[in-house]
Design a protein around this motif. Structure first.
Motif, short mmCIF file in Angstrom:
data_model
loop_
_atom_site.label_atom_id
_atom_site.label_comp_id
_atom_site.label_asym_id
_atom_site.label_seq_id
_atom_site.Cartn_x
_atom_site.Cartn_y
_atom_site.Cartn_z
N LYS A 293 43.62 52.19 54.83
CA LYS A 293 43.71 50.78 54.48
C LYS A 293 42.39 50.04 54.61
O LYS A 293 42.05 49.20 53.77
CB LYS A 293 44.76 50.08 55.37
N PRO B 220 39.30 48.75 51.07
CA PRO B 220 40.58 48.27 50.55
C PRO B 220 40.61 47.99 49.06
O PRO B 220 41.68 47.94 48.46
CB PRO B 220 40.83 46.98 51.36
N SER C 51 43.38 53.34 48.26
CA SER C 51 43.68 52.74 49.56
C SER C 51 45.20 52.54 49.70
O SER C 51 45.92 52.45 48.71
CB SER C 51 42.97 51.39 49.72
N LEU C 52 45.67 52.50 50.93
CA LEU C 52 47.10 52.36 51.18
C LEU C 52 47.58 50.93 50.90
O LEU C 52 46.87 49.96 51.20
CB LEU C 52 47.41 52.70 52.64
N GLU C 53 48.78 50.83 50.35
CA GLU C 53 49.39 49.52 50.13
C GLU C 53 50.69 49.34 50.93
O GLU C 53 51.11 48.23 51.16
CB GLU C 53 49.68 49.32 48.64
N VAL D 127 43.67 42.69 58.72
CA VAL D 127 44.65 43.05 57.70
C VAL D 127 45.85 42.11 57.79
O VAL D 127 46.46 41.95 58.86
CB VAL D 127 45.11 44.50 57.86
N LEU E 101 48.77 44.71 53.67
CA LEU E 101 49.59 45.91 53.75
C LEU E 101 51.05 45.53 53.93
O LEU E 101 51.38 44.58 54.64
CB LEU E 101 49.14 46.79 54.92
#
Length: 417
Positions: A247, A251, A256-258, A283, A315
């Protein structure tokens, strides 16, 4: 000069590229890398002008990050060109050979696609990456970047053209379109008698525009809604490392992680620790009722949030009751880009991999490895989440196509004697 004329010149120049030996192509790419390093001051000056204009226009931070160059990033672009030069040449590669009962030999051999049109936004590194990969695979490339990066793209291309010409290849093999009107882009995308493939790189809006207006084949990757699922049997320290890297490290990247999915069996121990770590790194978090009951500072998430590619320090969180529930969530909200499972259970890992059809599936590894360079392809040309001739990060092989070469000794099919 018209778009069609530019494309025809690129097609003619592509034939010169296709005729080069592997050694000649590799030497040309290494010379291009040297040129970028030599011309770094001019490239950074052009980029500074692009950055100033974009900032004045109010361009968002995610786009500015993609646009921004510094000496380190230029050095990285040059290194990527050298990595492509060191990769095996797919052109002429024999992938299959069979002898038929009648004695003819049937071979499958890789050849260049021809002319590749790259449509991209504020990503000046794509100018060099796409040039390197297309040229190594024996193609010509037409680059149509966004207005935000036009000075950077032009400066990079000017640096590369000298190495092309020194190798005896017309500079049109690497064509930068300076006409940034949408009408010019549409004209390029409809040249199905000249352009062999279009690859858009950018936001979902750009990619949908290209797909809707093109008459040439299009590699599509609308967005990267990537998930990390933390299983019931997990090393929580490992999962936390994957979460932070996926993340926070970049970003604005599509890998990248969502969304973070956490099994209910470990949610009470893992989620508060994860939320504290993510908050400390700036975040913003949105979650379902179960995750908000366990953690402070988490806003309510709607179903639309789980479909969103934030490309920012944001996130989504959700607590799931089982691996099957996590898989169901990903199938409903995922974009076929990259999914990650953190687990010590090999059976759970196997079920996760088998159940999902995403282009890249990770077991106990960061989503940020979903990248052509990290997967051994060299600099990637793009990512495909459509199941055409390429799926996932695309490197050299994806810029070639297999054809049949048949060798005989006078065999005929219908005439005998």
């Amino acid at each position: 000069m018209s778009i069609r004329t530019l494309a025809l010149q690129c097609r003619d120049a592509a034939r010169a590229v296709a005729a080069l030996s592997t050694d000649a192509k590799d030497a040309m790419l290494r010379a291009m890398a040297d040129a970028l390093e030599r011309d770094v001051d001019a490239i950074l000056a052009a980029n500074a002008s692009d950055m100033a204009a974009a900032t004045e226009k109010g361009v968002g931070e995610a786009m500015l990050d993609r646009l921004r160059l510094d000496a380190g990033r230029v050095a990285g672009i040059a290194a990527a060109l050298r990595e492509v030069a060191a990769l095996p040449d797919p052109v002429g590669q024999l992938t299959r050979r069979d002898v038929r009962p009648n004695g003819i030999t049937v071979e499958r051999v890789r050849m260049p696609l021809g002319v590749i049109a790259m449509i991209y936004e504020a990503r000046p590194n794509v100018t060099a990456d796409a040039a390197a990969l297309c040229l190594k695979a024996g193609n010509g490339v037409i680059l149509r970047g966004g207005s935000e990066a036009i000075r950077s793209n032009t400066a990079i291309a000017a640096s590369l053209h000298g190495a092309l010409e020194a190798a005896g290849v017309p500079s049109a093999a690497l064509t930068v379109v300076s006409d940034l009107r949408r009408e010019a882009m549409v004209e390029l995308l409809q040249l199905n008698d000249v352009v062999d493939l279009a690859i858009p790189r950018g936001g979902e809006g750009l990619i949908r525009f290209v797909a809707e207006h093109a008459r040439v084949p299009v590699i599509k990757h609308y967005k990267g809604v990537c998930h990390l699922y933390v299983d019931a049997d997990v090393d929580e320290g490992l999962a936390l490392r994957l979460l932070v890297d996926g993340k926070v490290s970049r970003p604005s990247a599509c890998n990248s992680l969502e969304t973070l999915l956490v099994h209910a069996a470990v949610a009470a121990s893992f989620l508060p620790r994860a939320v504290e770590t993510l908050h400390a790194r700036g975040v913003a978090l949105r979650g379902d009722e179960a995750s908000r009951a366990l953690c402070e500072g988490v806003a309510a998430a709607g179903e639309d949030d789980y479909d969103t590619e934030h490309l920012d320090l944001a996130l989504n969180l959700r607590v799931v009751g089982s691996l099957d529930e996590a898989i169901a969530h990903i199938r409903r909200h995922g974009s076929d880009h990259t999914e990650v499972i953190a687990t010590r259970d090999p059976d759970a890992a196997g079920r996760f991999v088998a159940a999902l059809r995403s282009a890249v599936v990770m077991v106990n590894a960061s989503s940020r490895f979903s990248d052509g360079g990290e997967l051994g392809l060299g600099a990637e040309i793009g990512i495909s989440t459509t199941r055409l001739h390429a799926y996932g990060p695309m490197g050299l092989e994806a810029l070639t196509i297999e054809r049949f070469v048949v060798r005989g000794e006078g065999q005929t099919r219908n005439i005998h004697g």
